[in-house]
Write a protein that holds these residues in place. Structure first.
Motif, PDB file in Angstrom:
ATOM      1  N   ASP A  38      -9.750  -1.080  -2.922  1.00 52.88           N
ATOM      2  CA  ASP A  38      -8.468  -1.070  -3.630  1.00 52.88           C
ATOM      3  C   ASP A  38      -7.794   0.283  -3.448  1.00 52.88           C
ATOM      4  O   ASP A  38      -6.584   0.408  -3.596  1.00 52.88           O
ATOM      5  CB  ASP A  38      -8.681  -1.302  -5.122  1.00 52.88           C
ATOM      6  N   MET A  39      -8.635   1.281  -3.183  1.00 53.59           N
ATOM      7  CA  MET A  39      -8.082   2.624  -3.035  1.00 53.59           C
ATOM      8  C   MET A  39      -8.962   3.417  -2.072  1.00 53.59           C
ATOM      9  O   MET A  39     -10.181   3.229  -2.057  1.00 53.59           O
ATOM     10  CB  MET A  39      -8.067   3.320  -4.403  1.00 53.59           C
ATOM     11  N   VAL A  40      -8.346   4.241  -1.263  1.00 51.93           N
ATOM     12  CA  VAL A  40      -9.075   5.161  -0.391  1.00 51.93           C
ATOM     13  C   VAL A  40      -8.535   6.551  -0.690  1.00 51.93           C
ATOM     14  O   VAL A  40      -7.326   6.711  -0.886  1.00 51.93           O
ATOM     15  CB  VAL A  40      -8.866   4.830   1.106  1.00 51.93           C
ATOM     16  N   SER A  45      -8.894  10.797   0.334  1.00 51.10           N
ATOM     17  CA  SER A  45      -9.513  11.882   1.105  1.00 51.10           C
ATOM     18  C   SER A  45      -9.473  13.144   0.263  1.00 51.10           C
ATOM     19  O   SER A  45      -8.552  13.347  -0.533  1.00 51.10           O
ATOM     20  CB  SER A  45      -8.774  12.092   2.421  1.00 51.10           C
ATOM     21  N   VAL A  92      -5.434  13.128  -0.382  1.00 49.46           N
ATOM     22  CA  VAL A  92      -4.544  12.026   0.003  1.00 49.46           C
ATOM     23  C   VAL A  92      -5.090  10.724  -0.569  1.00 49.46           C
ATOM     24  O   VAL A  92      -6.295  10.460  -0.471  1.00 49.46           O
ATOM     25  CB  VAL A  92      -4.426  11.925   1.541  1.00 49.46           C
ATOM     26  N   ILE A  93      -4.216   9.938  -1.158  1.00 49.50           N
ATOM     27  CA  ILE A  93      -4.619   8.677  -1.788  1.00 49.50           C
ATOM     28  C   ILE A  93      -3.897   7.522  -1.100  1.00 49.50           C
ATOM     29  O   ILE A  93      -2.679   7.577  -0.894  1.00 49.50           O
ATOM     30  CB  ILE A  93      -4.287   8.692  -3.298  1.00 49.50           C
ATOM     31  N   LEU A  94      -4.670   6.524  -0.730  1.00 47.58           N
ATOM     32  CA  LEU A  94      -4.106   5.290  -0.182  1.00 47.58           C
ATOM     33  C   LEU A  94      -4.453   4.199  -1.177  1.00 47.58           C
ATOM     34  O   LEU A  94      -5.626   3.872  -1.371  1.00 47.58           O
ATOM     35  CB  LEU A  94      -4.728   4.989   1.190  1.00 47.58           C
ATOM     36  N   LYS A  95      -3.450   3.674  -1.826  1.00 46.93           N
ATOM     37  CA  LYS A  95      -3.735   2.729  -2.899  1.00 46.93           C
ATOM     38  C   LYS A  95      -2.985   1.424  -2.699  1.00 46.93           C
ATOM     39  O   LYS A  95      -1.828   1.428  -2.278  1.00 46.93           O
ATOM     40  CB  LYS A  95      -3.331   3.350  -4.247  1.00 46.93           C
ATOM     41  N   SER A 126       0.857  -1.186   0.000  1.00 49.14           N
ATOM     42  CA  SER A 126       0.000   0.000   0.000  1.00 49.14           C
ATOM     43  C   SER A 126       0.889   1.230   0.000  1.00 49.14           C
ATOM     44  O   SER A 126       1.931   1.241   0.664  1.00 49.14           O
ATOM     45  CB  SER A 126      -0.884   0.021   1.248  1.00 49.14           C
ATOM     46  N   VAL A 127       0.482   2.227  -0.742  1.00 48.21           N
ATOM     47  CA  VAL A 127       1.239   3.481  -0.785  1.00 48.21           C
ATOM     48  C   VAL A 127       0.278   4.622  -0.450  1.00 48.21           C
ATOM     49  O   VAL A 127      -0.856   4.668  -0.947  1.00 48.21           O
ATOM     50  CB  VAL A 127       1.881   3.707  -2.169  1.00 48.21           C
ATOM     51  N   LEU A 128       0.736   5.518   0.407  1.00 53.65           N
ATOM     52  CA  LEU A 128      -0.064   6.671   0.848  1.00 53.65           C
ATOM     53  C   LEU A 128       0.603   7.936   0.325  1.00 53.65           C
ATOM     54  O   LEU A 128       1.762   8.196   0.657  1.00 53.65           O
ATOM     55  CB  LEU A 128      -0.115   6.680   2.373  1.00 53.65           C
ATOM     56  N   TYR A 129      -0.113   8.692  -0.485  1.00 53.24           N
ATOM     57  CA  TYR A 129       0.539   9.863  -1.075  1.00 53.24           C
ATOM     58  C   TYR A 129      -0.442  10.995  -1.345  1.00 53.24           C
ATOM     59  O   TYR A 129      -1.650  10.795  -1.421  1.00 53.24           O
ATOM     60  CB  TYR A 129       1.265   9.467  -2.367  1.00 53.24           C
ATOM     61  N   MET A 140      -5.808   9.139   7.155  1.00 50.06           N
ATOM     62  CA  MET A 140      -5.368   8.202   6.116  1.00 50.06           C
ATOM     63  C   MET A 140      -4.168   7.377   6.580  1.00 50.06           C
ATOM     64  O   MET A 140      -4.032   6.212   6.208  1.00 50.06           O
ATOM     65  CB  MET A 140      -5.022   8.966   4.837  1.00 50.06           C
TER      66      MET A 140
END
Lengths: 139, 239
Positions: free
Chosen positions: B78-80, B82, A123-126, A113-116, B51
Motif C-alpha cells: 500500500d505504501m513504499v 525510501s 520519499v513516500i510512494l503511497k 499513487s502519489v510520490l512525494y 522510487m
C-alpha cells in the motif's frame, strides 16, 4: 425526463456519454427540463497549481472527476442506479416536498499513487484508494 | 480554456480559498501539514529515482521493474518508503583491523497503521581498484546490536553477496526482519555495518572495493527502501 436532451458542449468532446468537460453554468438549473442527468464531469486536481512541485514528485495532478446531475424517474437507461434509488424516486414523486430525490454519486472509484518527499527528504510512494470516479449513478 | 486538463479551478482563486483547498487535499492525502523537504533539489538522487521507477511501474506507464522480486513486493504494497542515510562512518582500522562502513536510517517517520512487509538496503558498487581485478569479493551486511567504547560493536549477520571485483551495479540486501525490529524498538536502531572481504577472509578497504558512499555521486547514494501494508483503513478526522 432526465437526460433527454444532451447539451452540445463544444471543446474536449468525449465519446463517453457520461463525460462532460464543462462546469455547470449558473443558468443550468433554472428549470427541471434544463437539468442534466446524473453523470460524470471532468475535474482535474492540479498539484502544480497548488504550488506543491517541491514536495510532490509525481503526478503533477490527477483527473478526479465528480458526479453531478439529476436523478429523476425514469432513471437514465445508461446510468447505474441502486434498487433503493428507484424506491427513493417513487417516494419523492409521492411526497416531493418532504422526500428528496436520490443522490447522484460515484458508483465505481479507482486508486491513484502519489510520490512525494516528507520533511526528512525520505520519499513516500503511497496508493490512495477511491480517489478517481470511474462511473456515477443514483443512490 | 486553453488548458489541456480543465482544472476544477475555473476562476482565479483568492488566497484564502487556495489555502482552504490545499488544506482539504492534504487531509485527503492523510498529511497533517505540507511537507518541507530540506533539500528540494534532490530529485535526481538515487532514492527518488528508484522510487520514480516504482511509481511508473505501479501506474503501468513506464518501463517494467528490473526484478520480479520488486514487482511482487510492489503489487502487495500500500505504501513504499525510501529512507536517506543519516550517518556514514568509515572505520578503516577497527580493533580487529577490520574495514567497515556504518549506516543509519530513521524509521520513526513511518505513518501510523503501516506494517513493514519487506525492506532492502541498496548500495552501489563501482569497479574495484585495479589490484583486485579478477577476484571475487564478499560484501556482508550486519545489524549493530551493541556498541562499546573500547572494543568492536556486537553485530548480527544479516545478508551477504558475492560479486566480481570488476563488476558494477546495485547490491540489494534483505533487511526485513531488522527493519521490523527497529520499527518496534526504535531505541535499538544502532544502524548497519558493511564489510568487504576476499573469499579467503581478508578485509578490504571499502572505497578500494568500489563501494560508493556519501562522497559519491547523488545517483549512487546508498538508501533503504521499505514496503508496507496498511493495517487499518485511513480515516480522516471528523471536523
Amino acid at each position: 425526463a432526465a437526460g433527454g436532451k444532451k447539451k452540445n458542449h463544444n471543446r474536449n468532446k468525449s465519446n463517453n456519454q457520461q463525460e462532460s468537460s464543462k462546469a455547470p453554468r449558473a443558468g443550468d438549473y433554472n428549470t427541471s427540463e434544463q437539468k442534466q442527468a446524473c453523470k460524470k464531469h471532468e475535474l482535474y486536481v492540479s498539484f502544480r497549481d497548488l504550488g506543491w512541485q517541491d514536495w510532490i514528485i509525481a503526478p503533477e495532478g490527477y483527473a478526479a472527476f465528480y458526479c453531478d446531475g439529476e436523478c429523476s424517474f425514469p432513471l437514465n437507461a445508461h446510468m447505474n442506479a441502486t434498487n433503493h434509488a428507484i424506491v427513493q424516486t417513487l417516494v419523492h414523486l409521492m411526497f416531493p416536498d418532504n422526500v428528496p430525490k436520490p443522490c447522484c454519486a460515484p458508483t465505481k472509484l479507482n486508486a491513484i499513487s502519489v510520490l512525494y518527499f516528507d520533511d526528512s527528504s525520505n520519499v513516500i510512494l503511497k496508493k490512495y484508494r477511491n480517489m478517481v470516479v470511474r462511473s456515477c449513478g443514483c443512490h | 480554456d486553453n488548458h489541456v486538463h480543465s482544472s476544477f479551478i475555473y476562476r482565479r482563486l483568492r488566497n484564502h480559498e487556495r489555502r482552504e483547498i490545499q488544506r482539504e487535499i492534504l487531509s485527503i492525502l492523510g498529511l497533517p501539514h505540507r511537507p518541507r523537504p530540506f533539500s528540494p533539489g534532490k530529485q535526481a538522487s538515487s532514492a527518488p529515482l528508484f522510487m520514480l521507477d516504482l511509481y511508473n511501474a505501479m501506474s503501468a506507464q513506464g518501463p517494467a521493474l528490473t526484478t520480479a522480486h520488486d514487482t511482487n513486493f510492489l503489487n502487495d504494497a500500500d505504501m513504499v518508503m525510501s529512507f536517506v542515510n543519516l550517518v556514514e562512518k568509515d572505520k578503516d582500522f577497527s580493533h580487529q583491523r577490520r574495514h567497515y562502513k556504518e549506516f543509519r536510517f530513521d524509521l520513526t517517520q513511518i505513518p501510523d497503521g503501516e506494517a513493514v512487509t519487506a525492506a532492502e538496503f541498496r548500495i552501489y558498487k563501482d569497479r574495484s581498484h585495479a589490484r583486485y581485478d579478477n577476484i571475487t569479493l564478499k560484501v556482508t551486511i550486519y545489524q549493530v546490536i551493541k556498541e562499546y567504547q573500547n572494543k568492536d560493536a556486537e553485530t548480527f549477520l544479516l545478508d551477504s553477496k558475492k560479486v566480481q571485483a570488476s563488476d558494477g551495479g546495485w547490491l540489494v540486501f534483505d533487511i526485513t526482519a531488522t527493519s521490523n525490529h527497529w520499527v518496534m524498538n526504535p531505541q535499538q536502531n544502532l544502524g548497519l555495518q558493511l564489510c568487504v572481504e576476499t573469499i579467503d577472509g581478508r578485509s578490504i578497504n571499502i572505497k578500494s572495493a568500489g563501494i560508493v558512499g556519501r562522497n559519491g555521486p547523488q545517483s549512487k547514494q546508498p538508501f533503504l527502501v521499505a514496503f508496507f501494508k496498511a493495517s487499518g483503513v485511513l480515516l480522516r478526522s471528523v471536523r
